[in-house]
Design an enzyme around this catalytic site. Structure first.
Site, mmCIF file in Angstrom:
data_model
loop_
_atom_site.group_PDB
_atom_site.id
_atom_site.type_symbol
_atom_site.label_atom_id
_atom_site.label_comp_id
_atom_site.label_asym_id
_atom_site.label_seq_id
_atom_site.Cartn_x
_atom_site.Cartn_y
_atom_site.Cartn_z
ATOM 1 N N GLY A 44 -1.648 -9.962 -14.581
ATOM 2 C CA GLY A 44 -2.027 -11.319 -14.215
ATOM 3 C C GLY A 44 -3.111 -11.374 -13.151
ATOM 4 C CB SER A 45 -3.855 -13.991 -10.671
ATOM 5 O OG SER A 45 -3.985 -15.012 -11.634
ATOM 6 C CB THR A 46 -2.489 -8.469 -9.219
ATOM 7 O OG1 THR A 46 -2.314 -7.927 -10.531
ATOM 8 C CG2 THR A 46 -1.187 -9.107 -8.752
ATOM 9 C CG PHE A 47 -6.313 -6.834 -13.506
ATOM 10 C CD1 PHE A 47 -7.208 -6.259 -14.385
ATOM 11 C CD2 PHE A 47 -5.189 -6.103 -13.136
ATOM 12 C CE1 PHE A 47 -6.993 -4.989 -14.903
ATOM 13 C CE2 PHE A 47 -4.960 -4.844 -13.650
ATOM 14 C CZ PHE A 47 -5.863 -4.277 -14.529
ATOM 15 C CE LYS A 48 -7.353 -15.285 -11.751
ATOM 16 N NZ LYS A 48 -6.649 -16.565 -11.538
#
Length: 586
Positions: A308-312
């Site tokens: 999820g948004s940890t990849f941002k």
């Protein structure tokens, strides 16, 4: 004439006498030689038998004077049940050791009444399989295991039965004092003391199995093996994730703590888990409890998830490192992106242009996708490869899962991967890559064994510019103070990080009402020393009724840091967020 005949007879008698004497002398010589050879053979046989008797006597004397050997016995596969080294945590606390046990065997040739033996043994041994035991007792073989690893009381009670053909062999049993506390790290062994999982299996892979086969594994030769984990910290992490799984009504949960300067794993827990002292459980009907064995599955290193948004974090770091953006850059997030039949929207979007810190703070899918588009497909794939997010993680832990990614990257793939959909990685390697974002830009392979800073630096690979790492520390701190990381903030310990709420993939499709949540945090943000990553799988509730990562995974981080930070040597400083914190060497 008469005188001539007399002389002829006399000569004949002389010749005859000489012939007889010659044959007699020859016969006498042959007998003497035979007697001599016979005496030599007897002497040789006496010498051989004397040597054999002396050898046997010497060995008996040696056995009589030596101490009983209890370090090994015959296993079910014919090999020795050999010793294993003690396993300890970084502070010398015992995690695994060998106990001296006895196992029950039978010599079926000496069994008088198999039915009687089974009936009497069943009084002492719980859950004895009557049919299988009876079959073994009627076997034509000379040796049959009946029950492995009995208690001293059971041994004494069986001895009191006085059953002929029944005996005991000493052997080893692996004991884990902490039970399930560090189950997925330490692993477990089988009944023959062979490693099956975790660091127990790693030890066998490093040559312990070969030493066992050569008979060289005794207590005097096996030095203790020290791991990088801190048992105190491990116990806290395990308790927090177990409580979160219960409180949030989730399918599973987990967390890992990593030293960003050395790559050492200080704690790693995944629940459901299991007790390595009893890795399998038998139900009342005699079948194996499959639900209990599901606890063997380690979701931190043996499973992959869309994070999820940890990849941002990685997408913005990529843009900063490539020079495509700066912290002062602004991207247009005013309207959704339509691409290939898909529409990319923001969750609670601001519908306006956003600065890069705001993209991170508001977790904008649109803004992150715009940054990925600036870098391009090839650059995006190369950057994630450089961070180790697309290849199998190299570490001691056996059974590490391999990430998955699209066979061919297209623009839509790059866009969705930018905010954590389309690539599945292990939580552990996500934490390792996040450590590179905050430690100055060095990717350091994780380890479950102690490692110094110098040793880590020799293994480190620079994957980011130092300025990029500084910018990422700012963004983590920004989100920890103003964004979704506020629920992970611990007074005095200056926590920063990024949440990730992803729709869970079920049967190849995204479930809109089931989440996989994660939070990757670093602390203290002025000089990050530790990465803490938490996951919570399919929570049905959370803090204040929410199910997102901010309401589930972030509070887990808070609960962990506020309890382990003092143990890790971080002393709190109260005041402004910019105030420096004092660190104590750990």
């Amino acid at each position: 004439m008469i005188s001539f005949v007399i002389r002829l007879k006399s000569r004949a008698h002389f010749v005859l006498d000489r012939g007889l004497n010659a044959r007699g002398e020859a016969f006498v010589g042959t007998n003497a030689r035979r007697r001599k050879q016979a005496r030599q053979r007897v002497a040789i046989m006496i010498a051989i038998f004397s040597a054999v008797y002396l050898l046997i006597g010497g060995r008996l004397l040696q056995y009589g004077l030596s101490e009983p050997v209890l370090s090994a016995s015959i296993g079910g596969n014919g090999h020795a049940i050999a010793s294993r080294p003690n396993i300890m945590d970084r502070n010398g606390e015992l995690l695994a050791t060998d106990l001296h046990m006895v196992s029950l065997y039978a010599d079926p040739r000496r069994i008088v009444d198999a039915d009687e033996v089974v009936e009497k043994l069943a009084l002492v041994i719980p859950n004895l399989d009557w049919g299988d035991t009876h079959r073994k007792l009627r076997s034509p073989s000379a040796f049959q295991w009946l029950r492995r690893q009995l208690t001293p009381r059971q041994q004494a009670e069986i001895l009191a039965l006085g059953l002929p053909g029944i005996g005991f062999r000493p052997e080893k049993r692996r004991f884990y004092p902490g039970g399930a506390t560090a189950a997925h790290i330490v692993g477990h062994v089988n009944v023959d003391n062979q490693g099956l999982a975790g660091m127990e299996r790693y030890l066998d892979q490093q040559g312990l199995a070969d030493l066992r086969a050569a008979g060289l594994t005794d207590d005097a030769r096996l030095a203790p093996v020290r791991l990088s984990i801190d048992l105190r910290v491990q116990n806290i992490v395990r308790n927090v994730v177990a409580k979160a799984m219960t409180d949030y009504e989730a399918e599973a949960a987990g967390a890992v703590i990593l030293d960003v300067e050395t790559g050492e794993v200080l704690a790693m827990a995944s629940v459901p888990d299991y007790d390595p002292n009893a890795p399998s459980r038998t139900l009342a009907d005699g079948s194996v409890d499959k639900d209990y064995e599901k606890g063997w599955f380690n979701r931190i290193s043996n499973a992959t998830f869309e994070m999820g948004s940890t990849f941002k974090s990685f997408t913005l770091a990529m843009g900063l490192d490539a020079g495509k953006i700066t912290l002062n850059s602004v991207v247009d997030a005013s309207r959704p992106i339509r691409m290939g039949g898909f529409t990319i929207r923001d969750f609670r979007g601001k519908n306006r242009p956003l600065s890069i810190p705001e993209v991170f703070q508001y977790s904008s899918n649109i803004g992150t996708a715009a940054v990925a588009d600036m870098v391009g497909i090839d650059g995006h794939q190369q950057f994630l490869t450089r961070l180790g997010l697309l290849s199998k993680l190299a570490t001691e832990m056996p059974g590490v899962a391999t990430p998955t990614q699209p066979r061919t990257w297209k623009k839509i793939n790059s866009v969705t991967i930018s905010f954590g959909h389309g690539v599945a990685t292990t939580p552990l390697q996500t934490a390792v890559a996040a450590a590179a974002l905050v430690n100055g830009g060095y990717l350091i392979p994780p380890t479950f064994l102690p490692r110094t800073k110098d040793e880590a630096q020799a293994l480190a690979t620079r994957v980011l510019k130092e300025t990029t790492s500084a910018d990422m520390r700012f963004l983590y701190d920004w989100n920890g103070q103003r964004g979704s990381g506020r629920n992970a903030q611990v007074d005095g310990f200056h926590v920063g990080g990024k949440t990730g709420t992803a729709d869970k993939v079920i049967n190849g499709r995204y479930a809109k009402d089931i989440n996989f949540n994660a939070f990757v945090a670093a602390f203290p943000m002025d000089k990050p020393r530790y990465i803490v990553l938490s996951i919570i799988d399919a929570p049905r509730t959370g803090e204040n009724g929410g199910r997102t990562a901010a309401s589930t995974a972030a509070p887990m981080i808070k609960a962990i840091i506020q309890r382990v930070a003092p143990l890790l040597g971080v002393q709190p400083r109260f005041g402004t967020p910019e105030a420096e914190m004092r660190l104590v060497d750990y």
